[in-house]
Design a protein around this motif. Structure first.
Motif, mmCIF file in Angstrom:
data_model
loop_
_atom_site.group_PDB
_atom_site.id
_atom_site.type_symbol
_atom_site.label_atom_id
_atom_site.label_comp_id
_atom_site.label_asym_id
_atom_site.label_seq_id
_atom_site.Cartn_x
_atom_site.Cartn_y
_atom_site.Cartn_z
ATOM 1 N N VAL A 76 3.087 -0.081 -1.413
ATOM 2 C CA VAL A 76 4.030 0.959 -1.006
ATOM 3 C C VAL A 76 4.153 2.006 -2.108
ATOM 4 C CG1 VAL A 76 6.445 1.422 -0.415
ATOM 5 C CG2 VAL A 76 5.278 -0.560 0.564
ATOM 6 N N LEU A 77 4.231 1.576 -3.337
ATOM 7 C CA LEU A 77 4.328 2.492 -4.466
ATOM 8 C C LEU A 77 3.083 3.372 -4.560
ATOM 9 C CD1 LEU A 77 5.854 3.449 -6.965
ATOM 10 C CD2 LEU A 77 4.740 1.615 -8.242
ATOM 11 N N GLY A 80 0.436 8.545 -3.646
ATOM 12 C CA GLY A 80 -0.653 9.297 -3.035
ATOM 13 C C GLY A 80 -0.150 10.437 -2.176
ATOM 14 N N VAL A 81 0.881 10.162 -1.376
ATOM 15 C CA VAL A 81 1.472 11.210 -0.534
ATOM 16 C C VAL A 81 2.067 12.307 -1.410
ATOM 17 C CG1 VAL A 81 3.355 11.710 1.084
ATOM 18 C CG2 VAL A 81 1.886 9.722 1.448
ATOM 19 N N ALA A 82 2.774 11.933 -2.448
ATOM 20 C CA ALA A 82 3.370 12.922 -3.353
ATOM 21 C C ALA A 82 2.285 13.777 -4.006
ATOM 22 C CB ALA A 82 4.206 12.218 -4.418
ATOM 23 N N ASP A 83 1.160 13.164 -4.372
ATOM 24 C CA ASP A 83 0.071 13.902 -4.993
ATOM 25 C C ASP A 83 -0.541 14.901 -4.011
ATOM 26 O OD1 ASP A 83 -1.734 14.382 -7.235
ATOM 27 O OD2 ASP A 83 -3.267 13.484 -5.927
ATOM 28 N N PHE A 112 -2.696 -3.399 -8.290
ATOM 29 C CA PHE A 112 -2.710 -3.503 -6.842
ATOM 30 C C PHE A 112 -3.183 -4.900 -6.492
ATOM 31 C CE2 PHE A 112 -4.975 -2.814 -2.754
ATOM 32 C CZ PHE A 112 -3.862 -2.539 -1.999
ATOM 33 N N ASP A 113 -2.347 -5.663 -5.765
ATOM 34 C CA ASP A 113 -2.704 -7.053 -5.470
ATOM 35 C C ASP A 113 -3.407 -7.221 -4.124
ATOM 36 O OD1 ASP A 113 -0.643 -6.750 -3.670
ATOM 37 O OD2 ASP A 113 0.671 -8.231 -4.586
#
Length: 80
Positions: A15-16, A21-24, A5-6
């Motif tokens: 975004v990834l 996180g949403v999928a989890d 994460f930059d």
């Protein structure tokens, strides 16, 4: 594969990470839901009840039976 994460807002990695996180969260919610529901018949009954409530809440209510009869009688009186 672990993406770094930059810290930049809107970056590809952010975004990834957000999508993961949403999928989890969704997957965890589904796991919890399946633990609470005992079987397919009960699931079907629960979904039907929820659907009926949603339709009543959001859909147009059907006209009352007496209202329909009153309109028909009024139409007959006007027609002769």
């Amino acid at each position: 594969m672990m993406a770094e994460f930059d810290g930049r807002a809107g970056s590809r990695n952010e975004v990834l990470c957000l999508a993961a996180g949403v999928a989890d969260v969704v997957a965890e919610g589904l796991r919890g839901l399946t633990r609470r529901m005992p079987g397919p018949a009960e699931v079907r009954q629960e979904l039907r009840a929820r659907g009926e409530l949603a339709l009543r809440r959001n859909g147009a209510a059907p006209e009352a039976h007496m209202e329909i009869l009153a309109r028909q009688a009024a139409t007959r009186l006007q027609d002769g």
